[in-house]
Enzyme design. Structure first.
Site, PDB file in Angstrom:
ATOM      1  N   LYS A 100       0.818  -1.238   0.000  1.00  0.00           N
ATOM      2  CA  LYS A 100       0.000   0.000   0.000  1.00  0.00           C
ATOM      3  C   LYS A 100       0.831   1.257   0.000  1.00  0.00           C
ATOM      4  O   LYS A 100       0.407   2.297  -0.501  1.00  0.00           O
ATOM      5  CB  LYS A 100      -1.012   0.025   1.152  1.00  0.00           C
ATOM      6  CG  LYS A 100      -0.479  -0.351   2.515  1.00  0.00           C
ATOM      7  CD  LYS A 100      -0.504  -1.840   2.671  1.00  0.00           C
ATOM      8  CE  LYS A 100       0.364  -2.318   3.782  1.00  0.00           C
ATOM      9  NZ  LYS A 100      -0.345  -3.098   4.763  1.00  0.00           N
ATOM     10  N   VAL A 127      -5.319  -3.163   0.345  1.00  0.00           N
ATOM     11  CA  VAL A 127      -6.304  -2.650   1.315  1.00  0.00           C
ATOM     12  C   VAL A 127      -7.159  -3.818   1.815  1.00  0.00           C
ATOM     13  O   VAL A 127      -7.715  -4.568   1.017  1.00  0.00           O
ATOM     14  CB  VAL A 127      -7.234  -1.589   0.687  1.00  0.00           C
ATOM     15  CG1 VAL A 127      -8.242  -1.086   1.723  1.00  0.00           C
ATOM     16  CG2 VAL A 127      -6.448  -0.428   0.110  1.00  0.00           C
ATOM     17  N   GLY A 129      -6.415  -6.658   3.364  1.00  0.00           N
ATOM     18  CA  GLY A 129      -5.924  -8.042   3.321  1.00  0.00           C
ATOM     19  C   GLY A 129      -6.731  -8.901   2.369  1.00  0.00           C
ATOM     20  O   GLY A 129      -6.715  -8.696   1.156  1.00  0.00           O
ATOM     21  N   GLY A 182       2.433 -12.096  12.164  1.00  0.00           N
ATOM     22  CA  GLY A 182       2.678 -11.623  10.796  1.00  0.00           C
ATOM     23  C   GLY A 182       1.732 -10.534  10.337  1.00  0.00           C
ATOM     24  O   GLY A 182       1.601 -10.270   9.147  1.00  0.00           O
ATOM     25  N   ASP A 196      -0.570   3.466   8.087  1.00  0.00           N
ATOM     26  CA  ASP A 196      -1.007   2.386   7.198  1.00  0.00           C
ATOM     27  C   ASP A 196      -2.485   2.572   6.821  1.00  0.00           C
ATOM     28  O   ASP A 196      -2.846   2.508   5.644  1.00  0.00           O
ATOM     29  CB  ASP A 196      -0.775   1.039   7.897  1.00  0.00           C
ATOM     30  CG  ASP A 196      -1.213  -0.132   7.052  1.00  0.00           C
ATOM     31  OD1 ASP A 196      -0.496  -0.474   6.095  1.00  0.00           O
ATOM     32  OD2 ASP A 196      -2.289  -0.705   7.328  1.00  0.00           O
ATOM     33  N   LYS A 200      -4.261   3.423   3.141  1.00  0.00           N
ATOM     34  CA  LYS A 200      -5.356   2.603   2.599  1.00  0.00           C
ATOM     35  C   LYS A 200      -6.583   3.457   2.273  1.00  0.00           C
ATOM     36  O   LYS A 200      -7.214   3.258   1.232  1.00  0.00           O
ATOM     37  CB  LYS A 200      -5.710   1.504   3.592  1.00  0.00           C
ATOM     38  CG  LYS A 200      -4.630   0.424   3.663  1.00  0.00           C
ATOM     39  CD  LYS A 200      -4.853  -0.479   4.863  1.00  0.00           C
ATOM     40  CE  LYS A 200      -3.881  -1.642   4.883  1.00  0.00           C
ATOM     41  NZ  LYS A 200      -3.896  -2.361   6.171  1.00  0.00           N
ATOM     42  N   GLY A 297      -2.394 -10.916   7.608  1.00  0.00           N
ATOM     43  CA  GLY A 297      -2.030 -12.315   7.845  1.00  0.00           C
ATOM     44  C   GLY A 297      -1.565 -12.970   6.555  1.00  0.00           C
ATOM     45  O   GLY A 297      -2.019 -12.633   5.463  1.00  0.00           O
TER      46      GLY A 297
HETATM   47  P1  NDP Z   1       8.072  -9.110   5.149  1.00  0.00           P
HETATM   48  O1  NDP Z   1       9.009  -8.142   5.734  1.00  0.00           O
HETATM   49  O2  NDP Z   1       7.675 -10.308   5.924  1.00  0.00           O
HETATM   50  O3  NDP Z   1       8.612  -9.623   3.736  1.00  0.00           O
HETATM   51  C1  NDP Z   1       9.302  -8.829   2.825  1.00  0.00           C
HETATM   52  C2  NDP Z   1      10.326  -9.711   2.161  1.00  0.00           C
HETATM   53  O4  NDP Z   1      10.914  -8.993   1.073  1.00  0.00           O
HETATM   54  C3  NDP Z   1      11.474 -10.135   3.108  1.00  0.00           C
HETATM   55  O5  NDP Z   1      11.781 -11.492   2.935  1.00  0.00           O
HETATM   56  C4  NDP Z   1      12.593  -9.216   2.673  1.00  0.00           C
HETATM   57  O6  NDP Z   1      13.874  -9.762   2.889  1.00  0.00           O
HETATM   58  C5  NDP Z   1      12.327  -9.112   1.182  1.00  0.00           C
HETATM   59  N1  NDP Z   1      12.966  -7.950   0.610  1.00  0.00           N
HETATM   60  C6  NDP Z   1      13.004  -6.693   1.111  1.00  0.00           C
HETATM   61  N2  NDP Z   1      13.721  -5.895   0.285  1.00  0.00           N
HETATM   62  C7  NDP Z   1      14.135  -6.670  -0.735  1.00  0.00           C
HETATM   63  C8  NDP Z   1      14.943  -6.428  -1.885  1.00  0.00           C
HETATM   64  N3  NDP Z   1      15.445  -5.241  -2.133  1.00  0.00           N
HETATM   65  N4  NDP Z   1      15.177  -7.462  -2.721  1.00  0.00           N
HETATM   66  C9  NDP Z   1      14.680  -8.661  -2.460  1.00  0.00           C
HETATM   67  N5  NDP Z   1      13.917  -8.963  -1.384  1.00  0.00           N
HETATM   68  C10 NDP Z   1      13.662  -7.973  -0.527  1.00  0.00           C
HETATM   69  O7  NDP Z   1       6.782  -8.269   4.765  1.00  0.00           O
HETATM   70  P2  NDP Z   1       5.297  -8.809   4.525  1.00  0.00           P
HETATM   71  O8  NDP Z   1       5.332 -10.027   3.705  1.00  0.00           O
HETATM   72  O9  NDP Z   1       4.538  -8.798   5.791  1.00  0.00           O
HETATM   73  O10 NDP Z   1       4.678  -7.591   3.673  1.00  0.00           O
HETATM   74  C11 NDP Z   1       5.018  -7.388   2.320  1.00  0.00           C
HETATM   75  C12 NDP Z   1       4.136  -6.283   1.774  1.00  0.00           C
HETATM   76  O11 NDP Z   1       2.763  -6.680   1.878  1.00  0.00           O
HETATM   77  C13 NDP Z   1       4.233  -4.964   2.546  1.00  0.00           C
HETATM   78  O12 NDP Z   1       4.035  -3.901   1.639  1.00  0.00           O
HETATM   79  C14 NDP Z   1       3.048  -5.026   3.506  1.00  0.00           C
HETATM   80  O13 NDP Z   1       2.595  -3.748   3.870  1.00  0.00           O
HETATM   81  C15 NDP Z   1       2.036  -5.721   2.629  1.00  0.00           C
HETATM   82  N6  NDP Z   1       0.980  -6.412   3.336  1.00  0.00           N
HETATM   83  C16 NDP Z   1       1.283  -7.240   4.383  1.00  0.00           C
HETATM   84  C17 NDP Z   1       0.280  -7.939   5.032  1.00  0.00           C
HETATM   85  C18 NDP Z   1       0.555  -8.844   6.171  1.00  0.00           C
HETATM   86  O14 NDP Z   1      -0.425  -9.338   6.773  1.00  0.00           O
HETATM   87  N7  NDP Z   1       1.796  -9.110   6.524  1.00  0.00           N
HETATM   88  C19 NDP Z   1      -1.135  -7.795   4.620  1.00  0.00           C
HETATM   89  C20 NDP Z   1      -1.328  -6.927   3.474  1.00  0.00           C
HETATM   90  C21 NDP Z   1      -0.313  -6.263   2.885  1.00  0.00           C
HETATM   91  P3  NDP Z   1      14.602  -9.506   4.289  1.00  0.00           P
HETATM   92  O15 NDP Z   1      13.701 -10.024   5.350  1.00  0.00           O
HETATM   93  O16 NDP Z   1      15.867 -10.285   4.147  1.00  0.00           O
HETATM   94  O17 NDP Z   1      14.823  -8.023   4.384  1.00  0.00           O
HETATM   95  N1  HSE Z   2       0.018  -4.133   8.864  1.00  0.00           N
HETATM   96  C1  HSE Z   2      -1.179  -4.220   8.093  1.00  0.00           C
HETATM   97  C2  HSE Z   2      -2.352  -4.373   9.017  1.00  0.00           C
HETATM   98  C3  HSE Z   2      -1.105  -5.386   7.153  1.00  0.00           C
HETATM   99  O1  HSE Z   2      -2.145  -4.733  10.175  1.00  0.00           O
HETATM  100  O2  HSE Z   2      -3.482  -4.126   8.593  1.00  0.00           O
HETATM  101  C4  HSE Z   2      -2.292  -5.470   6.214  1.00  0.00           C
HETATM  102  O3  HSE Z   2      -2.302  -4.413   5.302  1.00  0.00           O
END
Ligand code: NDP
Ligand code: HSE
Length: 411
Positions: A100, A127, A129, A182, A196, A200, A297
């Site tokens: 987002k 937005v 999830g 997570g 955040d 959204k 999640g």
């Molecule tokens: P995480 O931090 O768990 O995962 C991000 C991953 O991307 C990590 O493994 C990280 O590696 C890797 N990464 C970061 N920078 C680079 C790079 N330059 N090159 C390659 N890999 C890279 O985040 P999430 O999965 O929780 O979230 C990802 C996105 O989704 C975010 O924008 C978040 O706002 C969004 N989102 C998350 C939700 C959730 O429930 N978690 C729900 C909805 C949206 P490393 O750890 O080694 O830095």
């Molecule tokens: N950190 C965000 C939340 C993830 O808790 O809603 C989903 O966008």
């Protein structure tokens, strides 16, 4: 066969791989194509993991592979996500993202590039999830002008507030558990301080109103000042505290804000608990439509991302038109918005009643059992700026929380 690449193997990225692996047959049937993950990009190595053999550290391998038709960006943050996404789109690859921050910052430009290249930039998971809300605003609700959007748009803060309220947990324990599950952003300040939810509501409002709502223009307060005592007052009144994000248009003026609100028990958002999110969209003729589901999640979010992959696969040489103009929308400040306020002040109620009613007229007082050094009161509805002017004249204010009383017609 459609080859895809996943950028980022964290919470959501590993969920995307898991969902595609475990639901492969039905996903392929529904997309009318075989979806194959050709690459996963991450900074780390994952020895022994399912992605070990397809893991790359150099984005150019993905960019320069003409077989990759869809790129899934789930790294988070603006850079290098923006650069990778823009390059992918310019190279003719559709992009699906849950990011987002990226969408709120560069959404209209990336949509335009996708349109110019007859491909797609899809961001359903950015937005709410797992909740389908972007696609409905973009297609099912296009016949009627959208007048108002209001809801709970952040899973982490809703989880924290629920655990504090229902389980009596401390803020820090609720936050660290949300992180373990997570739900939280890499820097959880984005959740806690409302940034955040702000991004959204900027995305939803831009899609609803058709012009670019800059998230920087949105009045934003988070939940970092909410305490266990605030929650006790809320409970005593039959309310719950929720972080609400909203936007509306009234007489040609556009409003948007994010802040904690006291929500009464008869209100539909009162029982939206834990990581769940809910979003009301009010149309002129449609009235209220409510969207509800897991707001964060690994697997719920991954399912929304993979559904975008399926959509992109179904539209390989066809752009799905999204109306989000690059022109910025002017937001009116919240000073004229009218509502009641809950206020906590130190001292003894009997000694301070007159001073408070002198400022606010008739108010409703609330006292907590066993607490004698402070009390609360609820004002009549008044404009934000009028409230702030009167509040300045009241010494020893501990805090104030807005009351959510009037909502969409159906609530
Ligand atoms: P995480 O931090 O768990 O995962 C991000 C991953 O991307 C990590 O493994 C990280 O590696 C890797 N990464 C970061 N920078 C680079 C790079 N330059 N090159 C390659 N890999 C890279 O985040 P999430 O999965 O929780 O979230 C990802 C996105 O989704 C975010 O924008 C978040 O706002 C969004 N989102 C998350 C939700 C959730 O429930 N978690 C729900 C909805 C949206 P490393 O750890 O080694 O830095
Ligand atoms: N950190 C965000 C939340 C993830 O808790 O809603 C989903 O966008």
């Amino acid at each position: 066969m459609i080859n895809i690449a996943v950028l980022g193997y964290g919470t959501v990225g590993s969920g995307v791989v898991e969902v595609i692996d475990s639901n492969n047959a039905s996903i392929n049937r529904k997309s009318g194509n075989d979806i194959r993950i050709k690459y996963v990009l991450d900074l780390r190595d994952f020895p022994g993991d399912r992605v070990e053999k397809i893991l790359v550290h150099d984005f150019d391998i993905i960019l320069n592979d003409p077989e990759v038709k869809i790129v899934v960006e789930v790294m988070g943050g603006v850079e290098p996500a923006y650069t990778f996404v823009k390059k992918s789109l310019l190279a003719g690859k559709s992009v699906c993202t849950s990011n987002k921050e990226l969408v709120a910052t560069h959404g209209p430009e990336l949509i335009r590039i996708a349109r110019q290249n007859n491909i797609n930039f899809l961001f359903e998971a950015s937005v709410g999830g797992a909740i389908p809300v972007i696609r409905p605003i973009n297609s099912s609700l296009t016949a009627d002008p959208i007048l108002e959007i209001k809801g709970i748009l952040n899973g982490t803060t809703n989880y924290i507030l629920t655990q504090m309220d229902v389980e009596g947990w401390e803020f820090d324990k609720a936050l660290s558990t949300a992180q373990e599950l997570g739900y939280a952003e890499r820097n959880p300040e984005a959740d806690i301080e409302g940034y955040d939810a702000c991004r959204k509501i900027a995305i939803l409002s831009s899609l609803a109103f058709g012009s670019n709502v800059k998230f920087e223009d949105i009045y934003t307060e988070g939940i970092s000042k909410i305490t266990a005592t605030d929650i006790r007052y809320a409970k005593k009144m039959g309310y719950a505290i929720k972080l609400l994000a909203s936007s509306s248009v009234e007489n040609g003026r556009y409003f948007a804000m994010v802040a904690p609100f006291m929500v009464r028990s008869s209100h539909p958002l009162y029982s939206v608990s834990g990581v769940y999110n809910a979003i009301f969209v009010r149309g002129d003729q449609i009235g209220d439509v409510m969207f509800y589901g897991s707001g964060a999640g690994k697997l719920p979010t991954a399912c929304a991302v993979v559904a975008d992959v399926v959509d992109a696969a179904k539209h390989i040489d066809k752009h799905i038109y999204t109306f989000w103009s690059e022109e910025d929308l002017h937001l009116t400040g919240i000073g004229d918005s009218t509502r009641s306020f809950f206020v906590r002040v130190s001292g003894n109620r009997a000694e301070r009643e007159d001073e408070i009613t002198k400022q606010f007229g008739e108010v409703k007082f609330i006292e907590l059992d066993g607490v004698s050094d402070e009390f609360g009161f609820v004002t009549k509805p008044l404009a934000e700026k009028t409230f702030e002017e009167h509040l300045k004249n009241i010494p020893n204010v501990i805090g104030r929380i807005r009351m959510e009383e009037k909502l969409n017609a159906g609530c």
